[in-house]
Enzyme design. Structure first.
Site, PDB file in Angstrom:
ATOM      1  N   THR A  87       0.819  -1.229   0.000  1.00 27.43           N
ATOM      2  CA  THR A  87       0.000   0.000   0.000  1.00 27.43           C
ATOM      3  C   THR A  87       0.850   1.276   0.000  1.00 27.43           C
ATOM      4  OG1 THR A  87      -0.311  -0.237   2.401  1.00 27.43           O
ATOM      5  CG2 THR A  87      -2.115  -0.986   1.006  1.00 27.43           C
ATOM      6  N   ALA A 193      -1.266  -0.726 -16.321  1.00 24.86           N
ATOM      7  CA  ALA A 193      -0.178  -1.635 -16.724  1.00 24.86           C
ATOM      8  C   ALA A 193       1.198  -1.021 -16.447  1.00 24.86           C
ATOM      9  CB  ALA A 193      -0.323  -1.992 -18.197  1.00 24.86           C
ATOM     10  N   ARG A 203       8.996  -4.930  -6.358  1.00 23.46           N
ATOM     11  CA  ARG A 203       8.529  -5.958  -5.430  1.00 23.46           C
ATOM     12  C   ARG A 203       8.770  -7.390  -5.900  1.00 23.46           C
ATOM     13  NH1 ARG A 203       8.307  -3.010  -0.873  1.00 23.46           N
ATOM     14  NH2 ARG A 203       7.026  -1.145  -1.142  1.00 23.46           N
TER      15      ARG A 203
HETATM   16  C1  LIG Z   1      13.272  -3.580  -0.798  1.00 18.90           C
HETATM   17  C2  LIG Z   1      12.479  -2.419  -0.290  1.00 18.90           C
HETATM   18  C3  LIG Z   1      12.704  -1.957   0.989  1.00 18.90           C
HETATM   19  C4  LIG Z   1      11.983  -0.861   1.494  1.00 18.90           C
HETATM   20  N1  LIG Z   1      12.203  -0.434   2.759  1.00 18.90           N
HETATM   21  C5  LIG Z   1      11.526   0.623   3.256  1.00 18.90           C
HETATM   22  C6  LIG Z   1      11.737   1.092   4.594  1.00 18.90           C
HETATM   23  O1  LIG Z   1      12.526   0.551   5.329  1.00 18.90           O
HETATM   24  N2  LIG Z   1      11.003   2.143   5.036  1.00 18.90           N
HETATM   25  C7  LIG Z   1      10.115   2.804   4.229  1.00 18.90           C
HETATM   26  O2  LIG Z   1       9.493   3.756   4.668  1.00 18.90           O
HETATM   27  N3  LIG Z   1       9.877   2.374   2.966  1.00 18.90           N
HETATM   28  C8  LIG Z   1      10.557   1.322   2.465  1.00 18.90           C
HETATM   29  N4  LIG Z   1      10.310   0.883   1.181  1.00 18.90           N
HETATM   30  C9  LIG Z   1       9.280   1.568   0.414  1.00 18.90           C
HETATM   31  C10 LIG Z   1       9.871   2.524  -0.664  1.00 18.90           C
HETATM   32  O3  LIG Z   1      10.690   3.488  -0.075  1.00 18.90           O
HETATM   33  C11 LIG Z   1       8.720   3.226  -1.415  1.00 18.90           C
HETATM   34  O4  LIG Z   1       8.030   4.096  -0.553  1.00 18.90           O
HETATM   35  C12 LIG Z   1       7.715   2.270  -1.985  1.00 18.90           C
HETATM   36  O5  LIG Z   1       8.364   1.193  -2.610  1.00 18.90           O
HETATM   37  C13 LIG Z   1       6.819   2.996  -2.987  1.00 18.90           C
HETATM   38  O6  LIG Z   1       7.490   3.101  -4.227  1.00 18.90           O
HETATM   39  P1  LIG Z   1       7.765   4.473  -4.967  1.00 18.90           P
HETATM   40  O7  LIG Z   1       8.587   5.384  -4.108  1.00 18.90           O
HETATM   41  O8  LIG Z   1       8.331   4.160  -6.294  1.00 18.90           O
HETATM   42  O9  LIG Z   1       6.369   5.211  -5.070  1.00 18.90           O
HETATM   43  P2  LIG Z   1       4.995   4.887  -5.827  1.00 18.90           P
HETATM   44  O10 LIG Z   1       3.956   5.367  -4.905  1.00 18.90           O
HETATM   45  O11 LIG Z   1       4.940   3.482  -6.292  1.00 18.90           O
HETATM   46  O12 LIG Z   1       5.019   5.886  -7.018  1.00 18.90           O
HETATM   47  C14 LIG Z   1       5.575   5.552  -8.298  1.00 18.90           C
HETATM   48  C15 LIG Z   1       6.504   6.650  -8.743  1.00 18.90           C
HETATM   49  O13 LIG Z   1       5.779   7.876  -8.856  1.00 18.90           O
HETATM   50  C16 LIG Z   1       6.618   8.957  -8.465  1.00 18.90           C
HETATM   51  N5  LIG Z   1       6.026   9.614  -7.275  1.00 18.90           N
HETATM   52  C17 LIG Z   1       4.932   9.214  -6.596  1.00 18.90           C
HETATM   53  N6  LIG Z   1       4.643  10.055  -5.598  1.00 18.90           N
HETATM   54  C18 LIG Z   1       5.589  11.013  -5.649  1.00 18.90           C
HETATM   55  C19 LIG Z   1       5.844  12.161  -4.867  1.00 18.90           C
HETATM   56  N7  LIG Z   1       5.079  12.537  -3.854  1.00 18.90           N
HETATM   57  N8  LIG Z   1       6.893  12.943  -5.202  1.00 18.90           N
HETATM   58  C20 LIG Z   1       7.707  12.624  -6.240  1.00 18.90           C
HETATM   59  N9  LIG Z   1       7.528  11.515  -7.008  1.00 18.90           N
HETATM   60  C21 LIG Z   1       6.484  10.740  -6.725  1.00 18.90           C
HETATM   61  C22 LIG Z   1       7.997   8.369  -8.153  1.00 18.90           C
HETATM   62  O14 LIG Z   1       8.758   8.420  -9.351  1.00 18.90           O
HETATM   63  C23 LIG Z   1       7.674   6.949  -7.804  1.00 18.90           C
HETATM   64  O15 LIG Z   1       8.750   6.053  -8.022  1.00 18.90           O
HETATM   65  C24 LIG Z   1      11.026  -0.200   0.664  1.00 18.90           C
HETATM   66  C25 LIG Z   1      10.815  -0.674  -0.634  1.00 18.90           C
HETATM   67  C26 LIG Z   1      11.516  -1.759  -1.113  1.00 18.90           C
HETATM   68  C27 LIG Z   1      11.249  -2.245  -2.510  1.00 18.90           C
END
Ligand SMILES: Cc1cc2nc3c(=O)[nH]c(=O)nc-3n(C[C@H](O)[C@H](O)[C@H](O)COP(=O)(O)OP(=O)(O)OC[C@H]3O[C@@H](n4cnc5c(N)ncnc54)[C@H](O)[C@@H]3O)c2cc1C
Length: 247
Positions: A87, A193, A203
């Protein structure tokens, strides 16, 4: 865990092609047949042309057209820990089974031990399992046995206490605070997609935890049936790439 495709855009790859060709055509896609739209794309048949165009889009990082087709998945029995991880993705829409309105008051705590209500990680049963960020290696049989017993005893006790608290009139929304993070939950989630590829980049990668990887792999299998050209290329060439969301 069970992952099913509930609903999805019909003929997603036709839609991807229509959206992409819109960018480079003088004619309006809404008034042009699909055959005409695809006329200038290389390939003998319409299917070949779709494949050519989709490969071209993915190769060039032209990901916008992949935002039009959507898929909705139903996921059964993942842990609340896994749910917290998935989420975090802000372009995915979720519905999560409530623990305020659903109370698990008729569960036999003995079944909880066996994984009825709580996800039991593979490391609990497998002494040779070594997790990520783990300082110690495999353990001896006695430690493995005690570890498994402690895990199962703890989750059983937690559900026992939860049910007792319910019986004593504590509301489910408050009694749930004693339940473990591994407690199972059902979820419905929808994404386009492009987002599906992004979620899989993060993931299904080797550094993700086993449970969310397992769920993402199941989603990718369904995606390959739903949107085959795209996800076959994704699996073959793009999965586990870094620096994912190119323009
Ligand atoms: C192996 C692993 C370990 C992790 N460990 C931790 C942890 O210890 N603690 C923790 O808090 N999280 C952790 N995460 C979560 C990670 O930091 C991301 O928050 C999460 O994977 C969501 O992915 P995303 O940042 O690509 O955002 P998504 O919500 O999937 O958004 C997709 C893309 O849209 C863009 N985007 C979306 N919203 C914004 C915004 N507000 N500003 C700028 N660009 C935006 C970015 O390019 C982003 O990559 C982990 C993730 C992984 C895969």
């Amino acid at each position: 865990m069970d992952v099913q495709l509930l609903e999805a855009t019909e003929d997603p790859e036709r839609l991807i092609c229509q959206a992409a060709r819109n960018d480079y055509m003088e004619e309006f896609v809404g008034e042009t047949s699909f055959e005409e739209i695809m006329e200038e794309v290389g390939g003998d048949s319409l299917e070949d042309r779709q494949e050519t165009l989709i490969h071209h889009l993915l190769d060039h990082g032209h990901f916008g057209p992949f935002e039009h087709p959507h898929a909705t998945f139903a996921v059964k029995g993942i842990s609340r820990s896994c749910m917290a991880q998935i989420t975090r993705h802000r372009h995915v829409s979720f519905d999560v089974q409530s623990m305020r309105y659903v109370s698990f008051d008729d569960v036999d705590p003995a079944d909880v031990r066996e994984g009825e209500m709580v996800v039991v990680p593979p490391s609990v049963d497998d002494p040779d399992w070594v997790g990520r960020n783990q300082d110690t290696g495999p353990v001896d049989d006695e430690t493995a046995k005690r570890r498994e017993e402690l895990f199962r005893e703890t989750i059983e006790n937690a559900f026992d206490s939860y049910q007792e608290l319910l019986e004593m009139g504590l509301p489910p929304e408050d009694a749930r605070y004693v339940l473990p993070i591994g407690t199972k939950v059902n979820m419905v989630m929808s994404m386009n997609a492009r987002m599906l590829m992004h979620v899989a980049d993060m993931r299904a990668a080797a550094d993700a935890q086993w449970e969310i990887r397992q769920m993402t792999e199941a989603i990718l299998d369904l995606a390959a049936e739903w949107c085959p050209i795209t996800f076959e290329q994704y699996e073959a060439e793009m999965k586990n790439r870094k620096n994912r969301l190119a323009p």
